[in-house]
Design an enzyme around this catalytic site. Structure first.
Site, PDB file in Angstrom:
ATOM      1  N   ARG A 140       4.134   1.161  -0.642  1.00 39.29           N
ATOM      2  CA  ARG A 140       5.398   1.483  -1.215  1.00 39.29           C
ATOM      3  C   ARG A 140       6.675   0.015  -2.835  1.00 39.29           C
ATOM      4  O   ARG A 140       5.138   0.238  -2.400  1.00 39.29           O
ATOM      5  CB  ARG A 140       6.438   1.357  -0.603  1.00 39.29           C
ATOM      6  CG  ARG A 140       6.863  -0.432  -0.229  1.00 39.29           C
ATOM      7  CD  ARG A 140       7.461  -0.138   0.545  1.00 39.29           C
ATOM      8  NE  ARG A 140       7.768   0.305   2.495  1.00 39.29           N
ATOM      9  CZ  ARG A 140       8.568   1.457   2.154  1.00 39.29           C
ATOM     10  NH1 ARG A 140       9.284   1.995   1.543  1.00 39.29           N
ATOM     11  NH2 ARG A 140       7.919   1.646   3.563  1.00 39.29           N
ATOM     12  N   MET A 194      -4.517  -7.545   6.160  1.00 38.66           N
ATOM     13  CA  MET A 194      -5.038  -6.301   6.983  1.00 38.66           C
ATOM     14  C   MET A 194      -6.639  -6.216   7.460  1.00 38.66           C
ATOM     15  O   MET A 194      -6.690  -5.938   8.052  1.00 38.66           O
ATOM     16  CB  MET A 194      -5.201  -5.180   5.624  1.00 38.66           C
ATOM     17  CG  MET A 194      -4.721  -4.691   5.977  1.00 38.66           C
ATOM     18  SD  MET A 194      -3.505  -3.279   7.161  1.00 38.66           S
ATOM     19  CE  MET A 194      -2.241  -3.098   5.786  1.00 38.66           C
ATOM     20  N   CYS A 228       0.935  -1.499  -0.094  1.00 36.62           N
ATOM     21  CA  CYS A 228      -0.304  -0.278   0.061  1.00 36.62           C
ATOM     22  C   CYS A 228       0.906   1.520   0.449  1.00 36.62           C
ATOM     23  O   CYS A 228       0.505   2.537  -0.849  1.00 36.62           O
ATOM     24  CB  CYS A 228      -0.501   0.380   1.176  1.00 36.62           C
ATOM     25  SG  CYS A 228      -1.620  -1.394   1.117  1.00 36.62           S
ATOM     26  N   GLY A 233       4.181  -3.831  11.824  1.00 38.50           N
ATOM     27  CA  GLY A 233       4.555  -5.269  11.041  1.00 38.50           C
ATOM     28  C   GLY A 233       4.346  -6.360  10.088  1.00 38.50           C
ATOM     29  O   GLY A 233       5.250  -7.285   9.717  1.00 38.50           O
ATOM     30  N   GLN A 234       3.630  -5.660   9.299  1.00 37.22           N
ATOM     31  CA  GLN A 234       3.081  -6.427   8.209  1.00 37.22           C
ATOM     32  C   GLN A 234       4.177  -6.482   7.223  1.00 37.22           C
ATOM     33  O   GLN A 234       3.978  -6.815   6.402  1.00 37.22           O
ATOM     34  CB  GLN A 234       1.927  -5.678   8.429  1.00 37.22           C
ATOM     35  CG  GLN A 234       0.409  -6.354   8.962  1.00 37.22           C
ATOM     36  CD  GLN A 234      -0.910  -6.016   8.268  1.00 37.22           C
ATOM     37  OE1 GLN A 234      -0.890  -5.894   6.954  1.00 37.22           O
ATOM     38  NE2 GLN A 234      -1.875  -5.262   8.544  1.00 37.22           N
ATOM     39  N   SER A 277       8.178   3.465   7.433  1.00 33.85           N
ATOM     40  CA  SER A 277       6.483   2.782   7.624  1.00 33.85           C
ATOM     41  C   SER A 277       5.720   3.936   7.886  1.00 33.85           C
ATOM     42  O   SER A 277       5.904   4.985   8.494  1.00 33.85           O
ATOM     43  CB  SER A 277       6.015   1.373   8.774  1.00 33.85           C
ATOM     44  OG  SER A 277       6.779   0.312   7.679  1.00 33.85           O
ATOM     45  N   GLY A 318     -13.011  -7.735   2.340  1.00 35.04           N
ATOM     46  CA  GLY A 318     -11.822  -8.356   2.953  1.00 35.04           C
ATOM     47  C   GLY A 318     -11.834  -9.415   3.474  1.00 35.04           C
ATOM     48  O   GLY A 318     -12.551  -9.396   4.629  1.00 35.04           O
ATOM     49  N   ALA A 319     -10.708 -10.620   3.272  1.00 29.35           N
ATOM     50  CA  ALA A 319      -9.947 -11.873   4.436  1.00 29.35           C
ATOM     51  C   ALA A 319      -9.291 -11.645   4.762  1.00 29.35           C
ATOM     52  O   ALA A 319      -8.396 -12.545   4.805  1.00 29.35           O
ATOM     53  CB  ALA A 319     -10.797 -13.334   4.142  1.00 29.35           C
ATOM     54  N   GLY A 320      -7.995 -11.077   3.749  1.00 21.56           N
ATOM     55  CA  GLY A 320      -6.834 -11.088   3.857  1.00 21.56           C
ATOM     56  C   GLY A 320      -5.908 -10.426   5.772  1.00 21.56           C
ATOM     57  O   GLY A 320      -6.615 -10.682   6.005  1.00 21.56           O
TER      58      GLY A 320
END
Length: 418
Positions: free
Chosen positions: A52, A189, A50, A115-116, A109, A185-187
């Protein structure tokens, strides 16, 4: 080979530009192959998130590689080079390594310490490994970087220094308890969003995902319920809190779908939610650009300072090891040449003195080998130590010149090692 990193991030480009350049799925795979196939590039992996888009490469020609990678980013994104270039940063050799370490630690970040990014870099490496676009140089660098990021999280507490993007976005939503939330969504994030909502006391959580089974698993883990992706429009009518992160590459929520006031958090890039929803009365839309402008994510403190110290320590260790490894093939080539000389001279001696018994021959052989080892020990130890200093490659060059080593031999040794 030298490491070259070229990219743009939330620090250098507006979200709209990041959105245009961002690559996922088949487009990311195509970019990987196109970069790696360029004559200037030996290895590559691409980090596209998202916040970079960064292309890491192993190259032997700086200017040609910069031009090639910039051109490919332009071609794949459709953004003209002259429009793209002002937003790009270029890091080379030590600076490239330091930048990657900073990225995996969460120091670069939008929300410091999140941490993602560690998992995102790990996935970028796995994709490159799968498609054969990385070799020894970038594999070693990326693996070391992942260890640095893990150390930063476990030893410094930087992952708690700043909120995650989800927490930063939801901080702008006000009180969460008692509200009705829709997560699209269910990823990773979206999963983090659902867990954050549940911990904040949101008891009515609806999960909508293209793969219903995956959405159902996430819903069950937070005590919510799952719906088919096509039900998003219907669920919007009851939700007063909406979080999206689908990676669909298009708007999944448009202005005509929003019929009541609500807080909408769009964590996707490209955006999931049409910015036109801001015109709907009572609607607040927060996206990545809003979070960035709010400044809510950045907090300097002991954890961040500790992470910076750790990064500096790891950077020194990595660079010392890298410089030492560059001289190793020359040292091996020198010892190989010395062994050849010993073997040749002992052969001549045995021909001149054929009457030597086996015990005497063994003792002579051992003595000659010991003399050669002692003569070579100090210069090889010193050259390895000196190689860790800036410009250390020159000592390996001097060794090759002084002992008249075949220039091709160190490279042959290096290839065997790889």
């Amino acid at each position: 080979m030298s490491v070259l990193a070229i990219g743009l991030s939330h620090r250098t480009a507006p979200v709209a530009m990041l959105e245009r350049v961002s690559v996922t799925g088949d487009a990311l795979t195509k970019l990987l192959h196109d970069v790696q196939e360029d004559l200037c590039v030996a290895e590559t992996f691409v980090v596209s998130t998202c916040n970079r888009v960064e292309v890491y490469t192993a190259v032997d020609r700086f200017h040609a590689a910069v031009s090639a990678v910039t051109g490919l980013l332009s071609r794949h994104s459709g953004v003209p080079v002259d429009e793209l270039t002002p937003h790009l940063y270029v890091h080379y050799e030590e600076q490239a390594v330091e930048h990657l370490f900073s990225v995996v630690c969460g120091l670069d970040s939008m929300v410091v310490g999140e941490g993602q990014i560690l998992g995102q870099v790990r996935q970028a490496l796995k994709l490159a490994q799968k498609h054969g676009t990385v070799g020894a140089t970038l594999n070693e660098l990326a693996q070391h970087a992942l260890r640095v990021g893990k150390r930063a999280q476990t030893e410094t507490g930087i992952d708690k220094a700043g909120a995650s993007l989800v927490s930063a976005g939801l901080a702008l939503a006000g009180e969460l308890a008692g509200r009705c939330a829709l997560v699209v969504g269910a990823g990773s994030m979206s999963s983090l969003a659902a867990v954050t909502l549940a911990r904040a006391g949101v008891t009515d959580i609806v999960i909508a995902n293209r793969t219903y089974e995956r959405g159902a698993r996430l819903a069950a883990s937070v005590g919510g319920r799952a719906v088919e992706f096509g039900a998003v429009g219907r669920e919007l009518a009851d939700a007063d809190l909406v979080i999206t992160c689908t990676g669909a590459g298009r708007h999944v929520i448009t202005a005509d779908m929003v019929t009541r006031g609500a807080f909408l958090l769009d964590l996707a890039l490209p955006h999931d939610i049409d910015p036109a929803v801001r015109a709907v009365p009572g609607v607040t839309l927060v996206d990545l650009e809003t979070i960035h402008e709010s400044g809510i994510g950045y907090r300097e403190g002991d954890a961040v300072r500790s992470a910076r110290w750790l990064l500096a320590e790891e950077l020194t260790a990595y660079l010392d090891a890298a410089r030492a490894s560059r001289v190793t093939p020359t040292v091996v080539a020198l010892r190989s040449k010395a062994a050849g000389v010993v073997e040749s001279e002992l052969g001549r001696l045995m021909m001149r003195v054929p009457g030597l018994d086996e015990k005497t021959r063994d003792e002579v052989t051992l003595t000659v080998q010991r003399v050669v080892d002692k003569l070579l020990h100090e210069p090889t130890v010193r050259v390895k130590r000196l190689a860790t200093s800036p410009g250390g490659d020159h000592y390996a060059e001097a060794l090759r010149e002084l002992f008249d080593l075949d220039p091709k031999m160190p490279e042959a040794v290096r290839e065997v090692e790889l």
